[in-house]
Design a protein around this motif. Structure first.
Motif, PDB file in Angstrom:
ATOM      1  N   ALA A   3     -50.277  43.263  31.791  1.00 21.88           N
ATOM      2  CA  ALA A   3     -49.001  43.464  31.101  1.00 21.88           C
ATOM      3  C   ALA A   3     -47.936  42.519  31.651  1.00 21.88           C
ATOM      4  O   ALA A   3     -47.863  42.269  32.861  1.00 21.88           O
ATOM      5  CB  ALA A   3     -48.542  44.907  31.245  1.00 21.88           C
ATOM      6  N   VAL A  29     -44.184  42.547  31.900  1.00 20.94           N
ATOM      7  CA  VAL A  29     -43.100  43.516  31.731  1.00 20.94           C
ATOM      8  C   VAL A  29     -41.943  43.261  32.716  1.00 20.94           C
ATOM      9  O   VAL A  29     -41.557  44.151  33.461  1.00 20.94           O
ATOM     10  CB  VAL A  29     -43.630  44.957  31.855  1.00 20.94           C
ATOM     11  N   SER A  53     -38.737  45.965  31.580  1.00 18.67           N
ATOM     12  CA  SER A  53     -38.892  47.417  31.695  1.00 18.67           C
ATOM     13  C   SER A  53     -39.694  47.824  32.924  1.00 18.67           C
ATOM     14  O   SER A  53     -39.556  48.949  33.400  1.00 18.67           O
ATOM     15  CB  SER A  53     -39.604  47.973  30.459  1.00 18.67           C
ATOM     16  N   GLU A  54     -40.560  46.939  33.395  1.00 18.71           N
ATOM     17  CA  GLU A  54     -41.493  47.244  34.474  1.00 18.71           C
ATOM     18  C   GLU A  54     -42.377  48.454  34.139  1.00 18.71           C
ATOM     19  O   GLU A  54     -42.817  49.188  35.011  1.00 18.71           O
ATOM     20  CB  GLU A  54     -40.758  47.437  35.805  1.00 18.71           C
ATOM     21  N   GLU A  99     -45.776  49.214  32.393  1.00 20.50           N
ATOM     22  CA  GLU A  99     -47.020  48.639  31.914  1.00 20.50           C
ATOM     23  C   GLU A  99     -47.753  49.613  30.999  1.00 20.50           C
ATOM     24  O   GLU A  99     -47.934  50.781  31.344  1.00 20.50           O
ATOM     25  CB  GLU A  99     -47.920  48.307  33.107  1.00 20.50           C
ATOM     26  N   ASN A 158     -48.884  45.458  26.881  1.00 19.45           N
ATOM     27  CA  ASN A 158     -47.581  45.106  26.348  1.00 19.45           C
ATOM     28  C   ASN A 158     -47.125  43.766  26.923  1.00 19.45           C
ATOM     29  O   ASN A 158     -47.421  43.419  28.068  1.00 19.45           O
ATOM     30  CB  ASN A 158     -46.544  46.217  26.548  1.00 19.45           C
ATOM     31  N   GLU A 165     -43.594  41.709  27.006  1.00 16.50           N
ATOM     32  CA  GLU A 165     -42.166  41.759  26.716  1.00 16.50           C
ATOM     33  C   GLU A 165     -41.579  40.362  26.518  1.00 16.50           C
ATOM     34  O   GLU A 165     -42.158  39.359  26.955  1.00 16.50           O
ATOM     35  CB  GLU A 165     -41.425  42.471  27.850  1.00 16.50           C
ATOM     36  N   SER A 182     -40.996  41.654  21.446  1.00 17.60           N
ATOM     37  CA  SER A 182     -42.020  42.153  22.355  1.00 17.60           C
ATOM     38  C   SER A 182     -43.222  42.669  21.575  1.00 17.60           C
ATOM     39  O   SER A 182     -43.091  43.122  20.435  1.00 17.60           O
ATOM     40  CB  SER A 182     -41.452  43.273  23.231  1.00 17.60           C
ATOM     41  N   SER A 224     -50.426  54.225  30.599  1.00 14.84           N
ATOM     42  CA  SER A 224     -49.311  53.479  31.175  1.00 14.84           C
ATOM     43  C   SER A 224     -49.433  53.523  32.691  1.00 14.84           C
ATOM     44  O   SER A 224     -50.180  54.334  33.241  1.00 14.84           O
ATOM     45  CB  SER A 224     -47.961  54.067  30.758  1.00 14.84           C
TER      46      SER A 224
END
Length: 131
Positions: free
Chosen positions: A17, A19, A22-23, A25, A42, A44, A51, A77
């Motif tokens: 991921a 990210v 947002s951090e 994953e 994801n 971003e 995204s 996640s």
């Protein structure tokens, strides 16, 4: 492929991921009707609307490889918080999945289980578009 193998594939996907904002994953593992598995994470972008979501990445990879029928989706996640697909991803899933296709959401110990139809009832479909 059993649920634990799909979960492992989804969890592995979180490692890729991207990210930085947002951090958070997210990973997904999508089982095709003929037994292949496609994963997504994801990705971003500073312009958040560009995204990509893990579920969409998995569907995109599968469709671009010639698959358009799916049997199951596992979503996880980094928080193991039973994240569910967002509305946009739900609509994408509804395009390719029957209402009874299972969506398993990883809560760390087990799954919270849904079907595509439960997550997005009365979806926009070819029938609603007169097709």
């Amino acid at each position: 492929m059993d649920d634990s193998e799909l979960l492992a594939a989804a969890r592995d996907a979180t490692e890729n991921a991207y990210v930085p904002y947002s951090e958070y994953e997210v990973g997904a593992a999508l089982l095709t009707a003929d037994g292949d598995v496609f994963t997504g994470c994801n990705i971003e972008n500073a312009n958040y609307s560009n995204s990509l979501h893990a579920e969409e990445v998995a569907v995109g990879k599968a469709v671009s490889a010639g698959h358009d029928e799916f049997a199951k989706l596992v979503v996880t996640s980094s928080e193991r918080d039973a994240v569910t697909p967002c509305g946009m991803c739900r609509q994408t899933l509804a395009e390719f999945c029957d209402d009874d296709v299972p969506v398993l959401c990883d809560d760390g110990d087990d799954f919270v289980r849904y079907t595509v139809g439960e997550l997005i009832p009365d979806t926009i479909s070819p029938a609603t578009l007169g097709k």
